[in-house]
Write a protein that holds these residues in place. Structure first.
Motif, PDB file in Angstrom:
ATOM      1  N   MET A   1       0.855  -1.194   0.000  1.00  0.00           N
ATOM      2  CA  MET A   1       0.000   0.000   0.000  1.00  0.00           C
ATOM      3  C   MET A   1       0.886   1.237   0.000  1.00  0.00           C
ATOM      4  SD  MET A   1      -3.050  -0.901   2.633  1.00  0.00           S
ATOM      5  CE  MET A   1      -4.014  -2.372   2.456  1.00  0.00           C
ATOM      6  N   ASP A   2       0.312   2.366  -0.301  1.00  0.00           N
ATOM      7  CA  ASP A   2       1.075   3.617  -0.299  1.00  0.00           C
ATOM      8  C   ASP A   2       1.760   3.810   1.043  1.00  0.00           C
ATOM      9  OD1 ASP A   2       0.429   4.217  -2.800  1.00  0.00           O
ATOM     10  OD2 ASP A   2      -1.080   5.763  -2.318  1.00  0.00           O
ATOM     11  N   GLY A   3       2.986   4.227   0.993  1.00  0.00           N
ATOM     12  CA  GLY A   3       3.693   4.533   2.245  1.00  0.00           C
ATOM     13  C   GLY A   3       4.476   3.369   2.801  1.00  0.00           C
ATOM     14  N   ASP A   4       4.354   2.167   2.209  1.00  0.00           N
ATOM     15  CA  ASP A   4       5.159   1.038   2.708  1.00  0.00           C
ATOM     16  C   ASP A   4       6.644   1.339   2.478  1.00  0.00           C
ATOM     17  OD1 ASP A   4       2.802  -0.113   3.281  1.00  0.00           O
ATOM     18  OD2 ASP A   4       2.964  -1.802   1.873  1.00  0.00           O
ATOM     19  N   SER A   5       7.465   0.923   3.403  1.00  0.00           N
ATOM     20  CA  SER A   5       8.889   1.256   3.303  1.00  0.00           C
ATOM     21  C   SER A   5       9.643   0.306   2.386  1.00  0.00           C
ATOM     22  CB  SER A   5       9.538   1.183   4.689  1.00  0.00           C
ATOM     23  OG  SER A   5       8.907   2.063   5.550  1.00  0.00           O
ATOM     24  N   PHE A   6       9.189  -0.943   2.322  1.00  0.00           N
ATOM     25  CA  PHE A   6       9.936  -1.927   1.539  1.00  0.00           C
ATOM     26  C   PHE A   6       8.981  -3.041   1.122  1.00  0.00           C
ATOM     27  CE2 PHE A   6      12.933  -5.404   0.844  1.00  0.00           C
ATOM     28  CZ  PHE A   6      13.927  -4.758   0.123  1.00  0.00           C
ATOM     29  N   VAL A   7       9.099  -3.454  -0.128  1.00  0.00           N
ATOM     30  CA  VAL A   7       8.200  -4.509  -0.620  1.00  0.00           C
ATOM     31  C   VAL A   7       9.045  -5.708  -1.057  1.00  0.00           C
ATOM     32  CG1 VAL A   7       6.404  -5.077  -2.308  1.00  0.00           C
ATOM     33  CG2 VAL A   7       6.569  -2.746  -1.419  1.00  0.00           C
ATOM     34  N   ILE A   8       8.734  -6.866  -0.483  1.00  0.00           N
ATOM     35  CA  ILE A   8       9.490  -8.071  -0.854  1.00  0.00           C
ATOM     36  C   ILE A   8       8.772  -8.776  -2.021  1.00  0.00           C
ATOM     37  CG2 ILE A   8      10.475  -8.436   1.461  1.00  0.00           C
ATOM     38  CD1 ILE A   8       8.375 -10.597   1.946  1.00  0.00           C
ATOM     39  N   PRO A   9       9.514  -9.542  -2.822  1.00  0.00           N
ATOM     40  CA  PRO A   9       8.862 -10.242  -3.935  1.00  0.00           C
ATOM     41  C   PRO A   9       7.826 -11.247  -3.431  1.00  0.00           C
ATOM     42  CG  PRO A   9      11.271 -10.384  -4.096  1.00  0.00           C
ATOM     43  CD  PRO A   9      10.965  -9.812  -2.758  1.00  0.00           C
ATOM     44  N   GLU A  10       6.915 -11.605  -4.301  1.00  0.00           N
ATOM     45  CA  GLU A  10       5.847 -12.523  -3.898  1.00  0.00           C
ATOM     46  C   GLU A  10       6.346 -13.963  -3.924  1.00  0.00           C
ATOM     47  OE1 GLU A  10       2.384 -12.222  -6.304  1.00  0.00           O
ATOM     48  OE2 GLU A  10       1.235 -13.591  -5.022  1.00  0.00           O
ATOM     49  N   VAL A  11       6.104 -14.668  -2.829  1.00  0.00           N
ATOM     50  CA  VAL A  11       6.376 -16.113  -2.796  1.00  0.00           C
ATOM     51  C   VAL A  11       5.166 -16.797  -2.161  1.00  0.00           C
ATOM     52  CG1 VAL A  11       8.893 -15.809  -2.562  1.00  0.00           C
ATOM     53  CG2 VAL A  11       7.495 -16.087  -0.505  1.00  0.00           C
ATOM     54  N   ASN A  12       5.172 -18.105  -2.139  1.00  0.00           N
ATOM     55  CA  ASN A  12       4.073 -18.848  -1.515  1.00  0.00           C
ATOM     56  C   ASN A  12       3.856 -18.352  -0.076  1.00  0.00           C
ATOM     57  OD1 ASN A  12       3.206 -21.217   0.308  1.00  0.00           O
ATOM     58  ND2 ASN A  12       2.585 -21.846  -1.745  1.00  0.00           N
ATOM     59  N   ASP A  13       2.586 -18.125   0.249  1.00  0.00           N
ATOM     60  CA  ASP A  13       2.162 -17.627   1.575  1.00  0.00           C
ATOM     61  C   ASP A  13       2.905 -18.233   2.761  1.00  0.00           C
ATOM     62  OD1 ASP A  13       0.234 -15.807   1.518  1.00  0.00           O
ATOM     63  OD2 ASP A  13      -1.283 -17.087   2.498  1.00  0.00           O
ATOM     64  N   LEU A  14       2.962 -19.581   2.724  1.00  0.00           N
ATOM     65  CA  LEU A  14       3.536 -20.311   3.857  1.00  0.00           C
ATOM     66  C   LEU A  14       5.046 -20.098   3.940  1.00  0.00           C
ATOM     67  CD1 LEU A  14       2.377 -22.242   5.994  1.00  0.00           C
ATOM     68  CD2 LEU A  14       2.936 -24.162   4.501  1.00  0.00           C
ATOM     69  N   LEU A  15       5.673 -19.825   2.818  1.00  0.00           N
ATOM     70  CA  LEU A  15       7.142 -19.744   2.780  1.00  0.00           C
ATOM     71  C   LEU A  15       7.660 -18.318   2.941  1.00  0.00           C
ATOM     72  CD1 LEU A  15       7.840 -22.269  -0.139  1.00  0.00           C
ATOM     73  CD2 LEU A  15       7.817 -22.728   2.315  1.00  0.00           C
ATOM     74  N   THR A  16       6.768 -17.357   3.179  1.00  0.00           N
ATOM     75  CA  THR A  16       7.224 -15.952   3.266  1.00  0.00           C
ATOM     76  C   THR A  16       8.316 -15.744   4.323  1.00  0.00           C
ATOM     77  OG1 THR A  16       5.373 -15.451   4.704  1.00  0.00           O
ATOM     78  CG2 THR A  16       5.111 -14.890   2.373  1.00  0.00           C
ATOM     79  N   PRO A  17       8.307 -16.489   5.462  1.00  0.00           N
ATOM     80  CA  PRO A  17       9.369 -16.233   6.449  1.00  0.00           C
ATOM     81  C   PRO A  17      10.778 -16.403   5.876  1.00  0.00           C
ATOM     82  CG  PRO A  17       7.646 -17.550   7.432  1.00  0.00           C
ATOM     83  CD  PRO A  17       7.332 -17.470   5.963  1.00  0.00           C
TER      84      PRO A  17
END
Ligand code: M6R
Length: 600
Positions: free
Chosen positions: A549-565
């Motif tokens: 969303m607007d104002g986010d400081s950093f956006v990580i690439p999209e990966v599978n939900d469960l594997l985001t950590p």
């Protein structure tokens, strides 16, 4: 904690010892020392501070074929030159280095050493004085050493020199790790094979309550009662370049950058020829037979366990509890009927975890260790091992071991789930490939993350990490990383929990790092950010592509939900790294810490 080396042979003993200690400095670095013995007796050099400080005071003009060395992480007695190892007996005939804690040293002092004036505040000095006492009573060195070892309660890895017998190093171990290395015309002793890779890759494991007589061309292993033991050496499969920094300024940065490679290697190691993920059938049987899994770990490995619980419960549908190892033994929960214990430990040596392993083995339960170090204590003593294949992790702050632990746990969960008839809705091999690629992208965005660290963390005294669901666990890891290397007080909280107390700490400018990688809680975590911003917080939102969303400081690439950590942790690792750097902290060797925590 603490590192030990020993060398007996014709090469440059002092240099080999010091180089070995440099490789072991990750185990403790508040003081260091070496002792060498030649026909003129024993020469001891020790200094408060780092190995580099020790190097400055070692007299190059003392030739010697035999020596021992030590790098210390203080337990008994402040870090000082007096408390640094080696320690000597009153007559200086005997000189000793020790890793571990002698729990009954006060008692031994009272019972045996009333008339002896001790020089240091350490538990270690008691050992060397006892050996001398028993020699005075008429025993030879070996007998006196044995008698002493039988009196000790606690943990020890010991190397002992006798000034009257310069061709022997006496070695013993209980609970603390120790290896003997074999060479052509020389032999060595080391807490970790890494220390002696400079001269050999052939090592013999030592077991608890063994005593070893190391000579230049002979190594004799015995039980404390004198029973001979034959044990074949193993080849340490380490590449010397794995333990060098190369062009990196710090091991931590190198290890962060290695993460994509590690994930690819793990997939390759756990993949069958047909391309399926595969794990030893015995391990999957043990998982499948369990009615509940208990994950036991400490620090970063505990945080990996929290995420691992999600993987196992979601993919294999077995209930999981995650426990801090130092608490579990004293505060054991009511166990299920058929538990399986999983120990997660980068080093495989963490004493708190090992204490639980010993306890549950006595109760007759099975254990699986997930570790980076083959042949480590937790690996040897468990029924099964899964390796991380992350390569040596040397920086005290764990980075690549954490993501490797998550990858191995995901594979374990997936393979177990399939055996139990639960087909995952995604192809894990493919998803881990996407994760590795995303990691590469993140590692290329260092400049941006350095900017965030500078803006948010240069002057602050505290910082909060918030997240919901799996992001909460990553926030805990982010907070640990930041506090251990930058000394900023950092805590991780579940997003909804702040308003139950912690929000009272939010002041004008307090940094709050929020993770927003989960669609199901995206709006609620953003609501929590608004609550802290309304009270003056300085927010840094790290979101995932598609949820930004607007104002986010950093956006990580999209990966599978469960594997985001596996990828959301990388900006946190890098922010911590740069925060520590900007605050002039010693990134790889933070104060008061050691890499391998071998005391309880
Ligand atoms: O070797 P282990 O994984 O058992 O070590 C556990 C903790 O001591 C370790 O993760 C520690 O918390 C790290 N310094 C964190 O970066």
């Amino acid at each position: 904690m603490c590192g030990i080396v020993g060398y007996i042979g014709n090469q440059d003993t002092k240099e080999i010892l010091i180089k070995g200690l440099e490789k072991l400095e990750y185990r403790g670095y508040d003081s260091a020392g070496i002792a060498v013995v030649n026909e003129n007796g024993v020469h001891v050099f020790k200094e408060k501070g780092r190995i580099a400080d020790l190097r400055k005071i070692v007299n190059e003009d003392v030739p010697a074929q035999t020596g021992i060395g030590h790098t210390r992480w203080a337990t008994h007695g402040v870090p000082s030159t007096v408390n640094a190892h080696p320690h000597q007996s009153s007559t200086t005939r005997l000189t000793l280095v020790h890793n571990g804690v002698i729990e009954n040293y006060e008692l031994l002092k009272r019972e045996y050493l009333q008339g002896v004036e001790l020089q240091s505040d350490t538990d270690t000095e008691v050992i060397v004085q006892l050996v001398e006492l028993f020699i005075k009573d008429g025993l030879n060195v070996e007998e006196a050493f044995r008698k002493t070892l039988k009196l000790l309660k606690g943990s020890y890895a010991i190397a002992l020199l006798d000034a009257e017998n310069s061709d022997t190093i006496y070695v013993a171990k209980n609970k603390s790790p120790l290896l003997v290395g074999l060479g052509e015309g020389f032999n060595v002793v080391a807490s970790d094979a890494m220390a002696m890779l400079q001269v050999t890759n052939q090592f013999v494991e030592l077991m608890d309550k063994e005593i070893v007589i190391v000579k230049q061309n002979e190594v004799t292993i015995q039980t404390l009662d004198g029973e001979a033991i034959n044990r074949e050496p193993f080849t340490a499969e380490l590449d010397a370049s794995d333990i060098e920094k190369g062009t990196y300024p710090h091991y931590m940065l190198k290890e962060i950058d290695e993460q994509p490679l590690v994930i690819r290697k793990i997939v390759q190691k756990y993949q069958s020829e047909q391309g399926h993920l595969t794990i030893d059938e015995d391990i999957i049987d043990a998982m499948n037979d369990a009615d509940r899994i208990y994950i036991i770990a400490a620090g970063t490995s505990y945080h990996a366990g929290l995420v691992g619980k999600q993987f196992i419960e979601k993919l294999a549908k077995i209930p999981v509890e995650v426990h801090i190892s130092s608490e579990f033994g004293y505060n054991m929960p009511l166990l299920s009927e058929k538990p399986l214990f999983i120990f997660i430990s980068q080093s495989g040596e963490t004493a708190d975890s090992r204490a639980v392993l010993v306890q549950i083995k006595k109760m007759g339960y099975k254990a699986l260790t997930i570790t980076n170090v083959p042949g480590s204590t937790l690996s040897r003593e468990a029924d099964h091992t899964l390796l991380l294949h992350a390569g040596p992790e040397i920086a005290v702050a764990s980075t690549k071991a954490y993501t490797a632990q998550l990858a191995v746990l995901a594979i374990l969960a997936e393979v177990t789930g399939k055996r139990r008839g639960y087909e995952p809705s995604f192809d894990l091999v493919k998803e881990l490939g996407i994760v590795a690629n995303a990691m590469e992208v993140l590692c290329d965005e260092k400049e941006e993350l350095e900017g965030i660290a500078r803006d948010f963390l240069t002057v602050t005294r505290n910082c909060f990490f918030i997240g919901r669901g799996i992001d909460f666990y990553v926030g805990l890891e982010g907070a640990l990383k930041l506090k251990e290397i930058s000394y900023i007080q950092a805590e991780g909280f579940a997003g909804g929990e702040l308003k139950h107390g912690t929000i009272a700490l939010i002041e004008e400018g307090t940094p709050v790092i929020a993770l927003a990688t989960q669609e199901s809680v995206n709006l609620s975590i953003r609501g929590n950010v608004k609550e802290v911003v309304a009270r003056g917080a300085y927010p840094c939102i790290i979101s995932m592509k598609g949820l930004e969303m607007d104002g986010d400081s950093f956006v990580i690439p999209e990966v599978n939900d469960l594997l985001t950590p596996l990828i959301s942790v990388i900006p946190l690792q890098l922010i911590s790294y740069y925060a520590a750097l900007h605050r002039d902290c010693d990134v790889d060797k933070p104060r008061n810490l050691a890499k391998s925590v071998t005391v309880e």
